[in-house]
Design a protein around this motif. Structure first.
Motif, short mmCIF file in Angstrom:
data_model
loop_
_atom_site.label_atom_id
_atom_site.label_comp_id
_atom_site.label_asym_id
_atom_site.label_seq_id
_atom_site.Cartn_x
_atom_site.Cartn_y
_atom_site.Cartn_z
N ARG A 39 -6.08 -1.72 -1.59
CA ARG A 39 -5.71 -0.42 -1.46
C ARG A 39 -4.21 -0.53 -2.01
O ARG A 39 -3.83 0.45 -2.79
CB ARG A 39 -5.17 -0.54 0.08
N THR A 90 9.64 -2.86 1.65
CA THR A 90 8.58 -1.87 1.69
C THR A 90 8.95 -0.43 1.43
O THR A 90 8.02 0.44 0.87
CB THR A 90 8.05 -1.85 3.21
N GLY A 91 9.99 0.00 1.87
CA GLY A 91 10.41 1.35 1.46
C GLY A 91 9.45 2.25 2.56
O GLY A 91 9.41 1.94 3.63
N ASP A 151 0.74 -1.19 -0.08
CA ASP A 151 0.13 0.00 -0.02
C ASP A 151 0.88 1.29 0.04
O ASP A 151 1.18 1.86 1.19
CB ASP A 151 -1.01 0.12 1.20
N ARG A 152 1.51 1.44 -1.24
CA ARG A 152 2.54 2.72 -1.25
C ARG A 152 2.25 3.40 -2.60
O ARG A 152 1.69 2.95 -3.52
CB ARG A 152 3.91 2.13 -1.39
N PRO A 192 6.24 -1.84 8.08
CA PRO A 192 6.07 -0.50 7.17
C PRO A 192 6.96 0.83 7.73
O PRO A 192 6.61 1.61 6.82
CB PRO A 192 4.56 -0.54 7.34
N THR A 193 7.34 0.90 8.69
CA THR A 193 7.89 2.19 9.06
C THR A 193 9.17 2.37 8.35
O THR A 193 9.89 1.18 7.90
CB THR A 193 8.12 2.44 10.51
N ILE A 238 1.14 -6.04 11.79
CA ILE A 238 1.39 -6.58 10.72
C ILE A 238 2.33 -7.66 10.87
O ILE A 238 2.38 -8.77 10.28
CB ILE A 238 1.52 -5.64 9.28
N GLU A 247 -3.40 -1.08 8.82
CA GLU A 247 -2.88 -0.86 7.44
C GLU A 247 -2.37 0.48 7.81
O GLU A 247 -2.71 1.42 8.18
CB GLU A 247 -3.86 -0.84 6.34
N TYR A 248 -0.99 0.47 7.32
CA TYR A 248 -0.19 1.67 7.61
C TYR A 248 -0.56 2.97 7.10
O TYR A 248 -0.72 3.93 8.04
CB TYR A 248 1.25 1.41 6.88
N ASN A 249 -1.05 2.76 5.89
CA ASN A 249 -1.78 4.48 5.53
C ASN A 249 -3.11 4.48 5.62
O ASN A 249 -3.68 5.23 4.61
CB ASN A 249 -1.33 4.38 3.89
N CYS A 250 -3.83 3.71 6.27
CA CYS A 250 -5.21 3.76 6.14
C CYS A 250 -5.72 4.66 7.58
O CYS A 250 -5.19 4.51 8.94
CB CYS A 250 -5.84 2.59 6.29
N TYR A 282 -4.72 -6.44 10.54
CA TYR A 282 -3.69 -5.74 11.20
C TYR A 282 -4.02 -4.06 10.63
O TYR A 282 -4.75 -4.08 9.76
CB TYR A 282 -2.31 -5.99 10.68
N ARG A 288 -3.60 2.59 -4.62
CA ARG A 288 -2.57 3.49 -4.29
C ARG A 288 -1.26 3.38 -5.00
O ARG A 288 -0.55 4.49 -5.05
CB ARG A 288 -2.51 3.47 -2.88
N ASN A 315 15.88 -0.15 3.02
CA ASN A 315 14.70 -0.43 3.93
C ASN A 315 13.57 -1.07 3.03
O ASN A 315 12.46 -1.01 3.20
CB ASN A 315 13.87 1.05 4.11
N ASN A 326 -0.27 -6.55 1.68
CA ASN A 326 -1.19 -5.33 2.11
C ASN A 326 -2.60 -5.81 1.57
O ASN A 326 -2.58 -6.50 0.60
CB ASN A 326 -0.67 -3.97 2.21
#
Lengths: 330, 505
Positions: free
Chosen positions: A150, A267-268, A109-110, B435-436, B473, B373-376, B371, A154, A264, A146
């Protein structure tokens, strides 16, 4: 006064008696037949599930074309067209009326700039080329890490593919069928059924850093064909990647190195991890494409065990000096 | 001909059809693919009981909840129209009642006349309002709008999807979903014994609207000069409000059926005429009402004298991102399930007793199911009461740089179960999916000796607690997936000043 419950049964005639006896005998016989037919020493009846195998999606190798085409430029569509033109044009890979499956990396989801997924412009360009080669349908699929909705939305891939005339196909749980990969560590795995419905498969990886396998490109991108508990694959990641690339032989590989995720990965998430390389690589030898991609990540073939394993199995050639590589600037 | 079709009854049916459709549509839109800024919690915002009781717990009328003033004002003027014209549960109950019962004329008098049982809802309301006034918001258990929203989100939609996959790509799973589904079916099945049983006898919102329509400006009235006492007006009465004698405006749903059914044209809606029969006032014993409120007030200290997520942080009570601190969260959450419906990964689940009895069916994240979702940030935008306050992605992720990201918990390794730690097997899936940026999960490479004496370089994962946002996640994707080797607990959550472990962060 007699109770209303004291109504008497009417007597039966011989005819009625015989009919009833026959009916009872019939029911008893049916129960006997039922027992005979279904008697089993197993607690549960097993239905034999069909186990699929991958077809070979490759086209014939022709010496007149270079093995690899590398296009550099600013415009993704031009780069893709130039690179594919150099190795024979899309007409060499897709015949009219065929169903083509594109497998970009759309795992995360990036957004496109974060370079965790394949550049949507590259995907759209390949969709258009397939349609220009008169493919009947162009499907774009991935089993994302993910939430798939999404990821496709995205990453920009959904929008780009729809505009280009392709179709996004996301696998629901019922779309996975057991498939024999005949590998060393990968045996029977659930694979999305689109792979068995398509005539041609085009691998559209993005070049990325990966913490365990060091890089993820054309070969590891094939992970996205699998469903099931694929997080177990990490335990023997090199064999698993080699197994996958032996099982799935894509028609064509178009590798996106327009933006490269250097750290990284996979996922970055940070733009400072992304390096702009403005390159697209096309070829039919997955090992050669993979070996070429290493230069973006400052890696060598010796660093990556699965490339050597695949080469040993005769899947392709990693020694770029023995190949003809056409370089184009557009 | 056309004019004859537009009877009051049919106009009400058109409204009912429109609102039930709107309800299902808005809930269907409550998802990542379709949400696009629609006012999806509209029905919850129209619900006066939500507004009134959450006002009592926290002295605010939060954002969209002011819409309920339309219903309050409308009810003061026109009576309890909400129940048969707008309320989705009322409309479904009405349909269920007409399917389950084939009424003969003689039954209608027995079933559609007023019964003292219908006082029950006022006592239920008294208990719930007393609890709310003391600070415990429990109306969500019985308020029909949260009840039907929750039932649809957690059991009806997932049930419709089962085996067909027409609503979701992945079959949603909810803990306790069966129980919630059975409660919903029981509410519908009660119509088998008494039409609109829920609406007439149990519904606390109906009771509140009944109180508001104590003396409405307009009402149903019976012309005593024309009435022949045939009782045909009871044939299709929704509320059980005795239109045949003295109309009870507190019970009347304004279904308009009595007007249509009256052969003498003796029943009217509007300002009462000179020949109007008397109206019956609210049939509730003040003594019982006060008793109920006192009973609610007595339950309150009992509810608070137990271990809940409020008295001490509970490790499994991981609230959605944007949730306010737990004390306030329980003051605002009406257990409606909007956040559960919208969550793209199915992580948000109705709590059982993890958060204490008061927290039943409030949202908690269960990372073995989904989990965060990072951008949600979807859940924060559908909450009608502000238990989860709206977030932007930037705010959640701590952008621009220098801001702190929003934490909902912290992940911990169970080294006895983790493959590289316990069994010297390569893995670090957790690190891959973290995801970070930079990743909160990092690894150290160590040389280990295997059982057969050979040496191996192994990557062993560790958590950087200052970077971990608790999204879960890692827990979700861990291959030890029955009881993952990395698990998130609520500690370190941004919303709490006390549920913290690290001095410097």
């Amino acid at each position: 006064m007699a109770s209303k419950h004291n109504k008497r049964e009417e007597g039966s005639s011989r005819r009625q008696f015989l009919l009833r006896t026959a009916a009872v005998c019939g029911l008893a016989a049916v129960s006997g037949v039922w027992g005979y037919a279904f008697y089993s020493k197993e607690p549960v009846r097993r239905s034999d599930e069909k186990i699929y195998t991958f077809r070979d999606y490759r086209v014939e190798e022709k010496k007149i074309y270079p093995q690899l085409a590398v296009a550099r430029g600013k415009d993704a569509d031009k780069m893709v067209r130039a690179a594919i033109e150099k190795i024979g044009g899309m007409g060499r890979f897709v015949s009219p009326g065929e169903k083509v499956l594109l497998k970009p990396n759309a795992a995360w989801d990036r957004q496109p700039e974060q370079a965790a997924n394949t550049n949507p412009d590259v995907v759209a360009s390949v969709v258009k080329l397939c349609l220009e080669a008169r493919a009947s349908e162009v499907w774009v699929t991935d089993v994302s890490v993910n939430d798939p909705y999404r990821c496709f939305a995205r990453s920009g891939i959904e929008d780009a593919v729809k505009k280009a005339g392709g179709k996004i196909r996301l696998a629901a749980e019922s779309d996975f069928v057991p498939t024999d990969l005949k590998g060393e560590s990968l045996k029977v795995w659930p694979v999305s059924r689109f792979y068995h419905q398509a005539d041609k498969v085009i691998d559209l990886p993005v070049v990325k850093h990966h913490s365990l396998s060091k890089c993820t490109m054309a070969m590891k991108n094939l992970y996205g064909s699998l469903g099931g508990q694929r997080n177990r694959l990490h335990q023997d990641i090199n064999t698993a990647i080699a197994d996958l690339s032996s099982a799935i032989r894509p028609t064509l590989i178009v590798m996106d190195a327009t933006r490269v995720l250097m750290r990284n990965g996979p996922t970055g998430g940070n733009l400072s991890d992304v390096s702009i390389q403005n390159t697209v690589v096309a070829g039919i030898d997955i090992v050669a494409v993979e070996a070429y991609g290493l230069r973006f990540l400052d890696l060598k073939v010796e660093d990556i065990p699965f490339i050597g394993m695949a080469e040993k199995r005769g899947i392709g050639i990693s020694d770029l000096k023995s190949l003809t590589v056409a370089e184009i600037n557009v | 001909m056309i004019a004859r079709l537009f009877t009051l009854r049919n106009i009400r049916r058109i409204y009912a059809f429109f609102f039930i459709l709107l309800f299902v549509l808005l809930l269907w839109l409550t998802g990542f693919r379709r949400i696009k800024g629609y006012e999806t919690p509209l029905f919850l915002e129209l619900d006066p009981l939500v507004a009134v009781s959450s006002f009592l717990t926290s002295w605010t009328i939060y954002k969209g909840l002011v819409l309920s003033l339309f219903i309050i004002a409308g009810t003061l003027f026109f009576g309890r129209f909400f129940c048969s014209w707008i309320c989705p549960l009322g409309i479904i109950n009405q349909v269920a009642g007409s399917i389950f019962n084939k009424l003969r004329a003689v039954d209608t008098v027995a079933l559609n006349s007023y019964r003292p049982l219908y006082r029950l809802k006022y006592y239920i309301l008294a208990i719930l309002v007393a609890l709310a006034a003391l600070g415990s918001l429990q109306i969500g258990l019985l308020d029909p709008i949260p009840l039907i929203t929750r039932s649809f989100a957690v059991s009806v939609f997932p049930g419709l999807n089962y085996n067909r996959g027409w609503l979701y790509l992945k079959q949603p799973l909810f803990q306790g979903g069966t129980f919630l589904g059975v409660i919903f079916l029981a509410v519908l099945f009660a119509n088998r014994f008494l039409p609109r049983f829920w609406c007439r006898a149990v519904c606390p919102l109906g009771a509140l609207l009944g109180l508001l329509s104590f003396k409405p400006l307009f009402s149903i009235w019976r012309d005593v000069d024309r009435c022949t006492d045939c009782k045909k007006c009871l044939a299709h009465c929704h509320g059980g409000c005795d239109p045949d004698t003295a109309v009870r405006t507190t019970e009347c749903h304004l279904c308009m059926n009595c007007i249509e059914d009256c052969p003498e044209d003796a029943i009217h809606y509007g300002l009462s005429g000179l020949s109007s029969s008397v109206h019956m006032s609210l049939d509730v014993s003040r003594r019982r009402l006060i008793e109920s409120a006192v009973a609610g007030a007595l339950v309150f200290p009992v509810l608070r004298s137990t271990i809940t997520s409020k008295t001490s942080p509970q490790y499994r009570v991981i609230r959605p991102p944007g949730s306010i601190r737990e004390v306030d969260f329980l003051r605002r959450c009406i257990k409606c399930g909007e956040c559960m419906k919208v969550c793209p990964t199915n992580a948000i689940q109705p709590a059982l007793l993890e958060a204490g009895f008061e927290g039943t069916w409030t949202p908690v994240l269960i990372n073995t199911i989904g989990y965060c979702e990072y951008n949600c940030v979807l859940c924060s935008h559908v909450c009608p009461t502000g238990a989860i306050t709206p977030l932007t992605v930037e705010k959640k992720l701590g952008k621009p740089a220098g801001q702190k990201p929003l934490k909902i918990g912290t992940a911990f390794y169970d080294r006895g179960r983790c493959l590289p730690w316990a069994m010297n097997i390569d893995c670090i899936v957790c690190e891959e999916v973290c995801p970070t940026s930079p990743k909160a999960i990092w690894f150290e490479s160590v040389e280990v000796q295997l059982r057969d004496g050979t040496k191996k370089i192994l990557k062993r994962p560790r958590i950087d607690a200052n970077l971990c946002i608790g999204c879960g996640i890692c827990e979700n994707k861990c291959p030890i997936h029955d009881y993952p080797a990395v698990r998130v607990t609520s500690i370190g959550e941004t919303r709490s000043s006390t549920n913290q472990m690290i001095l410097k962060s």
